[in-house]
Design a protein around this motif. Structure first.
Motif, PDB file in Angstrom:
ATOM      1  N   ASN A  68     -11.854   8.254   9.990  1.00  7.49           N
ATOM      2  CA  ASN A  68     -11.938   8.006  11.433  1.00  7.49           C
ATOM      3  C   ASN A  68     -11.142   6.766  11.838  1.00  7.49           C
ATOM      4  N   ILE A  69     -10.100   6.467  11.071  1.00  3.65           N
ATOM      5  CA  ILE A  69      -9.214   5.344  11.363  1.00  3.65           C
ATOM      6  C   ILE A  69      -7.804   5.874  11.590  1.00  3.65           C
ATOM      7  N   ILE A  70      -7.197   5.435  12.671  1.00  2.27           N
ATOM      8  CA  ILE A  70      -5.809   5.770  12.982  1.00  2.27           C
ATOM      9  C   ILE A  70      -4.960   4.528  12.721  1.00  2.27           C
ATOM     10  N   GLY A  71      -3.904   4.676  11.941  1.00  2.00           N
ATOM     11  CA  GLY A  71      -2.992   3.567  11.696  1.00  2.00           C
ATOM     12  C   GLY A  71      -1.944   3.471  12.792  1.00  2.00           C
ATOM     13  N   ILE A 102      -4.211  -1.817  13.579  1.00  2.00           N
ATOM     14  CA  ILE A 102      -2.930  -2.203  14.158  1.00  2.00           C
ATOM     15  C   ILE A 102      -2.138  -3.095  13.193  1.00  2.00           C
ATOM     16  N   CYS A 103      -0.895  -2.717  12.938  1.00  2.00           N
ATOM     17  CA  CYS A 103      -0.007  -3.485  12.071  1.00  2.00           C
ATOM     18  C   CYS A 103       1.291  -3.790  12.817  1.00  2.00           C
ATOM     19  N   ALA A 116       3.553   1.102   5.831  1.00  2.00           N
ATOM     20  CA  ALA A 116       3.348   2.547   5.720  1.00  2.00           C
ATOM     21  C   ALA A 116       2.617   2.880   4.427  1.00  2.00           C
ATOM     22  N   ASN A 117       3.008   2.250   3.327  1.00  2.00           N
ATOM     23  CA  ASN A 117       2.343   2.491   2.045  1.00  2.00           C
ATOM     24  C   ASN A 117       0.898   1.999   2.067  1.00  2.00           C
ATOM     25  N   THR A 118       0.682   0.846   2.692  1.00  2.00           N
ATOM     26  CA  THR A 118      -0.675   0.298   2.774  1.00  2.00           C
ATOM     27  C   THR A 118      -1.594   1.208   3.576  1.00  2.00           C
ATOM     28  N   LEU A 119      -1.127   1.694   4.718  1.00  2.00           N
ATOM     29  CA  LEU A 119      -1.949   2.562   5.547  1.00  2.00           C
ATOM     30  C   LEU A 119      -2.181   3.915   4.885  1.00  2.00           C
ATOM     31  N   ARG A 123      -6.040   5.547   3.446  1.00  2.00           N
ATOM     32  CA  ARG A 123      -6.543   6.875   3.825  1.00  2.00           C
ATOM     33  C   ARG A 123      -6.781   7.008   5.323  1.00  2.00           C
ATOM     34  N   VAL A 124      -5.856   6.472   6.128  1.00  2.00           N
ATOM     35  CA  VAL A 124      -5.990   6.680   7.568  1.00  2.00           C
ATOM     36  C   VAL A 124      -5.883   8.172   7.872  1.00  2.00           C
ATOM     37  N   ASP A 125      -6.528   8.594   8.942  1.00  2.00           N
ATOM     38  CA  ASP A 125      -6.513  10.013   9.307  1.00  2.00           C
ATOM     39  C   ASP A 125      -5.205  10.418   9.973  1.00  2.00           C
ATOM     40  N   ALA A 126      -4.487   9.461  10.548  1.00  2.00           N
ATOM     41  CA  ALA A 126      -3.213   9.745  11.213  1.00  2.00           C
ATOM     42  C   ALA A 126      -2.461   8.428  11.331  1.00  2.00           C
TER      43      ALA A 126
END
Length: 344
Positions: A68-71, A102-103, A116-119, A123-126
């Motif tokens: 339930n986390i969006i990057g 937010i990054c 991008a690799n970190t997010l 396991r962000v959903d999107a």
């Protein structure tokens, strides 16, 4: 010899043991399951708080396969367009049950790759991305595409397209509007200060501006066109060069409002009358353009409306909505408008 367990290590099993109920009941109570009475839920939550229990969201996401986390990766949070976009997007996603991580890439391709690799590992959903000024290769986002994780590029999008959701402003029309307006205002010697042509938005704004002039049989001096990062320092350097010759520009299209504001300050310092001697158009409709003197004509990008489109796209994709919001790979173009003020 036994050691005393710290509060942070207490688990659902420990809470269940203290209350004399099953771990399953504790878990349901903490997750507000309606099968558990309100009194039991309250008792479990109070005990959990006293024991310092912390919910392991990562373990939960591994079980449910959803975080339930969006990057979100943006170039710079300080930029008006992106700060307004973030506020609107976060509000809408939270209402739909998602949190926004937010990054900031600081326009560094290397940092963008790292984020991008970190997010992806988180396991962000999107993932939602506005690219750096210099991103050409987007292979660092392939993991999301290969795993079917929704990927949305907005504003600064891949120049060559991508098998992802693409949501962009109508930057070509923004350039057209700026060129047509300057000519209608009587300008015949126009200068253009743009961002790097490696970025999709500046490619489109440039193409629109030059097409507007060409349709009226006008052209630009090559030495009056600048492409660089649109900082205050770079703007002043370009403006000094523009006004050092005998022939001076009577109109400037600045591809962001920071540069347009710098042009107004430069003109004031040099005693150049605005709009009599020089007309200026910016881009983004930053609130500062309405309060400087004279107020600056600018292109409105509607960041809130773009956030609406991004949020709708994400929610449809994540919830496997039967209605196709818009096709992957086909750009969804958001409108722009010219806001006329005292500089033209």
């Amino acid at each position: 010899m036994t050691t005393k367990k710290s509060k942070s290590e207490n688990s659902i099993v420990d809470i269940a043991r203290v209350l004399g109920i099953s771990p399953a009941t504790v878990s349901r109570a903490l997750n507000n399951n309606p099968r558990i009475s309100e009194a039991t839920r309250k008792r479990v939550k109070e005990t959990a708080k006293e024991m310092g229990y912390r919910h392991n969201s990562m373990a939960s996401s591994l079980r449910n396969r959803r975080s339930n986390i969006i990057g979100l990766i943006v170039p710079r949070i300080s930029m008006y367009f992106h700060s307004f976009f973030i506020t609107s997007l976060q509000r809408q996603l939270q209402a739909a049950g998602y949190n926004l991580m937010i990054c900031q890439s600081n326009d560094s391709v290397d940092l963008e790759k790292e984020l991008a690799n970190t997010l992806y590992s988180a396991r962000v959903d999107a993932l939602v991305v506005s690219l750096t000024l210099y991103t050409k290769d987007i292979t660092h986002f392939e993991g999301f595409l290969q795993q079917g994780i929704p990927l949305v590029f907005y504003d600064r999008v891949p120049v060559l397209g991508a098998p992802a959701y693409i949501i962009k402003g109508d930057d070509y029309r923004g350039g057209l509007l700026a060129g047509n307006h300057l000519m209608q205002a009587g300008c015949v010697h126009m200068a253009y200060i743009s961002g790097p042509m490696s970025s999709s938005i500046y490619q489109e704004r440039t193409r629109g501006f030059l097409d507007a002039l060409a349709k009226q049989g006008m052209s630009m001096r090559e030495d009056w066109v600048y492409h660089h990062e649109l900082t205050v320092e770079n703007a002043w350097n370009s403006l000094r060069r523009l006004f050092e010759g005998e022939q001076l520009p009577d109109g400037i299209f600045a591809a962001n409002d920071t540069t347009a504001i710098a042009a107004v300050e430069f003109a004031r310092e040099r005693g150049i009358r605005i709009p009599d001697d020089l007309k200026i158009i910016g881009y983004s409709n930053d609130p500062r353009t309405a309060i400087v003197t004279p107020a600056i004509t600018s292109i409105e990008q509607y960041p809130s409306e773009m956030a609406d489109k991004v949020a709708d796209t994400l929610i449809h994709a994540l919830q496997a909505h039967p209605t196709v919001f818009h096709a992957i790979g086909e750009p969804l173009v958001c409108p722009v408008d010219l806001v006329r003020r005292m500089t033209t």
